[in-house]
Design a protein around this motif. Structure first.
Motif, PDB file in Angstrom:
ATOM      1  N   SER A 120      29.592  -4.158 -14.387  1.00  0.00           N
ATOM      2  CA  SER A 120      29.708  -3.136 -15.422  1.00  0.00           C
ATOM      3  C   SER A 120      31.145  -2.607 -15.472  1.00  0.00           C
ATOM      4  N   GLU A 121      31.476  -2.002 -16.595  1.00  0.00           N
ATOM      5  CA  GLU A 121      32.808  -1.431 -16.739  1.00  0.00           C
ATOM      6  C   GLU A 121      33.038  -0.320 -15.719  1.00  0.00           C
ATOM      7  N   GLU A 122      32.016   0.450 -15.429  1.00  0.00           N
ATOM      8  CA  GLU A 122      32.144   1.530 -14.448  1.00  0.00           C
ATOM      9  C   GLU A 122      32.391   0.961 -13.048  1.00  0.00           C
ATOM     10  N   GLU A 123      31.683  -0.113 -12.704  1.00  0.00           N
ATOM     11  CA  GLU A 123      31.904  -0.760 -11.403  1.00  0.00           C
ATOM     12  C   GLU A 123      33.331  -1.288 -11.298  1.00  0.00           C
ATOM     13  N   PHE A 124      33.802  -1.901 -12.374  1.00  0.00           N
ATOM     14  CA  PHE A 124      35.165  -2.441 -12.371  1.00  0.00           C
ATOM     15  C   PHE A 124      36.181  -1.319 -12.154  1.00  0.00           C
ATOM     16  N   LYS A 125      36.001  -0.225 -12.869  1.00  0.00           N
ATOM     17  CA  LYS A 125      36.934   0.898 -12.748  1.00  0.00           C
ATOM     18  C   LYS A 125      36.926   1.469 -11.339  1.00  0.00           C
ATOM     19  N   ASN A 126      35.765   1.560 -10.725  1.00  0.00           N
ATOM     20  CA  ASN A 126      35.667   2.074  -9.351  1.00  0.00           C
ATOM     21  C   ASN A 126      36.377   1.154  -8.361  1.00  0.00           C
ATOM     22  N   ILE A 127      36.260  -0.157  -8.586  1.00  0.00           N
ATOM     23  CA  ILE A 127      36.937  -1.114  -7.704  1.00  0.00           C
ATOM     24  C   ILE A 127      38.443  -0.909  -7.758  1.00  0.00           C
ATOM     25  N   ILE A 128      38.970  -0.710  -8.955  1.00  0.00           N
ATOM     26  CA  ILE A 128      40.414  -0.523  -9.107  1.00  0.00           C
ATOM     27  C   ILE A 128      40.859   0.790  -8.486  1.00  0.00           C
ATOM     28  N   GLU A 129      40.173   1.877  -8.821  1.00  0.00           N
ATOM     29  CA  GLU A 129      40.619   3.199  -8.414  1.00  0.00           C
ATOM     30  C   GLU A 129      40.364   3.499  -6.945  1.00  0.00           C
ATOM     31  N   LYS A 130      39.428   2.799  -6.331  1.00  0.00           N
ATOM     32  CA  LYS A 130      39.119   3.066  -4.923  1.00  0.00           C
ATOM     33  C   LYS A 130      39.483   1.874  -4.037  1.00  0.00           C
ATOM     34  N   ASP A 131      38.809   0.757  -4.235  1.00  0.00           N
ATOM     35  CA  ASP A 131      38.981  -0.384  -3.333  1.00  0.00           C
ATOM     36  C   ASP A 131      40.395  -0.957  -3.379  1.00  0.00           C
ATOM     37  N   LEU A 132      40.941  -1.130  -4.586  1.00  0.00           N
ATOM     38  CA  LEU A 132      42.267  -1.730  -4.697  1.00  0.00           C
ATOM     39  C   LEU A 132      43.333  -0.818  -4.110  1.00  0.00           C
ATOM     40  N   ASN A 191      52.373 -14.679  -9.984  1.00  0.00           N
ATOM     41  CA  ASN A 191      51.734 -14.172  -8.781  1.00  0.00           C
ATOM     42  C   ASN A 191      51.444 -15.335  -7.861  1.00  0.00           C
ATOM     43  N   GLY A 192      52.040 -15.314  -6.690  1.00  0.00           N
ATOM     44  CA  GLY A 192      51.919 -16.443  -5.778  1.00  0.00           C
ATOM     45  C   GLY A 192      50.805 -16.335  -4.772  1.00  0.00           C
ATOM     46  N   HIS A 193      49.982 -15.263  -4.860  1.00  0.00           N
ATOM     47  CA  HIS A 193      48.918 -15.039  -3.872  1.00  0.00           C
ATOM     48  C   HIS A 193      49.482 -15.078  -2.453  1.00  0.00           C
ATOM     49  N   VAL A 194      50.593 -14.389  -2.263  1.00  0.00           N
ATOM     50  CA  VAL A 194      51.207 -14.282  -0.942  1.00  0.00           C
ATOM     51  C   VAL A 194      50.997 -12.868  -0.430  1.00  0.00           C
ATOM     52  N   GLY A 195      50.262 -12.735   0.658  1.00  0.00           N
ATOM     53  CA  GLY A 195      50.057 -11.436   1.276  1.00  0.00           C
ATOM     54  C   GLY A 195      49.034 -10.554   0.591  1.00  0.00           C
ATOM     55  N   ASP A 196      48.291 -11.073  -0.369  1.00  0.00           N
ATOM     56  CA  ASP A 196      47.332 -10.232  -1.079  1.00  0.00           C
ATOM     57  C   ASP A 196      45.993 -10.204  -0.361  1.00  0.00           C
ATOM     58  N   GLY A 197      45.150  -9.255  -0.756  1.00  0.00           N
ATOM     59  CA  GLY A 197      43.817  -9.125  -0.201  1.00  0.00           C
ATOM     60  C   GLY A 197      42.771  -9.622  -1.176  1.00  0.00           C
ATOM     61  N   PRO A 198      41.504  -9.619  -0.771  1.00  0.00           N
ATOM     62  CA  PRO A 198      40.434 -10.181  -1.614  1.00  0.00           C
ATOM     63  C   PRO A 198      40.219  -9.437  -2.929  1.00  0.00           C
ATOM     64  N   VAL A 199      40.428  -8.133  -2.961  1.00  0.00           N
ATOM     65  CA  VAL A 199      40.218  -7.388  -4.206  1.00  0.00           C
ATOM     66  C   VAL A 199      41.290  -7.749  -5.227  1.00  0.00           C
ATOM     67  N   PHE A 200      42.534  -7.731  -4.792  1.00  0.00           N
ATOM     68  CA  PHE A 200      43.635  -8.051  -5.695  1.00  0.00           C
ATOM     69  C   PHE A 200      43.512  -9.483  -6.196  1.00  0.00           C
TER      70      PHE A 200
END
Length: 304
Positions: free
Chosen positions: A269-281, A179-188
């Motif tokens: 928390s695990e729930e916070e992490f899951k929400n970040i992936i399913e919504k923010d990402l 992963n070259g961190h090219v074109g990615d956003g802060p969440v990814f």
């Protein structure tokens, strides 16, 4: 890639009886074993490995880059895949090249043990010790997706073993992802920074794939090392193939073990992490164009 769903449906019957590590006494020991192997062994994870195989075959327009196909078609060609995982790469080749012979080695038997082609054999072994094969046994030796599994010292040994078991004039191929961190956003980026931090604790060099060809060239009895690299935009801005790799990545990030490990690294928390992936990402992928790089190195063992 149109046959992915039918292939996975056919293969589900081969992976129902997955080891549960019953002989490991404590939960911590069990987790350590799983982390050593890195990939989860549940059915969803194995399906993800199958899908990822077809993705890589598509972007490279083939299962390998070494000039070995003529020999595979002719037959009597012996192929080794170490760290074979669910065995998808070997299953694909064994069905296509019926007159050649294929061998897969992995530390955990998540590969199919009953329903498989007659020209394919899987062997349970720890590849960081010594490959259970004689010198000069194979025409083609292959390893893929292990750049973030082995330490640099282990890689020196594994490359030497690959060369040892390959016949003079045969080919060795190593493939991986960076992963070259090219074109990615802060969440990814936050997610992958957590992955790098987690793996670094296990003495993994997360930059090794960038110069693995140089390490390859230092080995004895090896010819010119060739490098082939492909990149894909992850997410809807990458078209249909971008959505495929997005789904694969989301499946990985939402797996039970990933949620547990990376939430601890980030400190949420695990729930916070899951929400970040399913919504923010998901939302970030719509606005960004992160590039994912896949690379293959191949070389010929020199004739005596």
């Amino acid at each position: 890639m149109g046959n992915i769903n039918s292939y996975l449906k056919h293969k589900r019957s081969t992976i129902k009886n997955i080891p549960e590590f019953d002989r490991i006494e404590s939960e911590q020991e069990r987790q350590d074993k799983l982390l050593d192997y890195y990939l989860s062994t549940d059915v969803d994870s194995i399906d993800r490995l199958h899908m990822y195989h077809f993705f890589k075959r598509y972007i490279f327009q083939g299962n390998f880059s070494s000039p070995i196909e003529d020999k595979l078609i002719k037959g009597e060609c012996k192929v080794l895949d170490i760290g074979c995982g669910a065995g998808t790469w070997l299953l694909d080749l064994a069905n296509e090249y019926e007159n050649s012979y294929f061998f897969g080695v992995d530390i955990k038997p998540i590969f199919p043990q009953e329903i498989k082609p007659n020209n394919l054999e899987f062997i349970e072994a720890d590849i960081t010790n010594r490959l259970p094969f004689h010198d000069n046994a194979f025409d083609f030796a292959h390893v893929e997706g292990m750049s973030l599994i082995f330490t640099p010292d282990q890689w020196d040994f594994i490359l030497s073993e690959l060369i040892r078991v390959t016949k003079p004039g045969g080919y060795i191929e190593v493939a991986g992802r960076r992963n070259g961190h090219v074109g990615d956003g802060p969440v990814f980026r936050k997610m992958y920074d957590a992955i790098w931090a987690f793996r670094s604790k296990r003495n993994i060099d997360t930059d090794l794939i960038y110069n693995l060809d140089s390490k390859f060239e230092l080995q004895s009895n090896i010819g010119k090392v060739h490098r082939i690299e492909k990149d894909v935009i992850m997410g809807p801005n990458g078209g249909k193939i971008g959505l495929v790799i997005q789904d694969i990545s989301i499946s990985y990030f939402t797996s039970e073990m990933t949620i547990k490990n990376l939430s601890e690294v980030i400190g949420i928390s695990e729930e916070e992490f899951k929400n970040i992936i399913e919504k923010d990402l998901f939302e970030e992928f719509k606005q960004t164009s992160p590039r994912i790089f896949h690379v293959r190195f191949w070389a010929q063992k020199q004739l005596s």
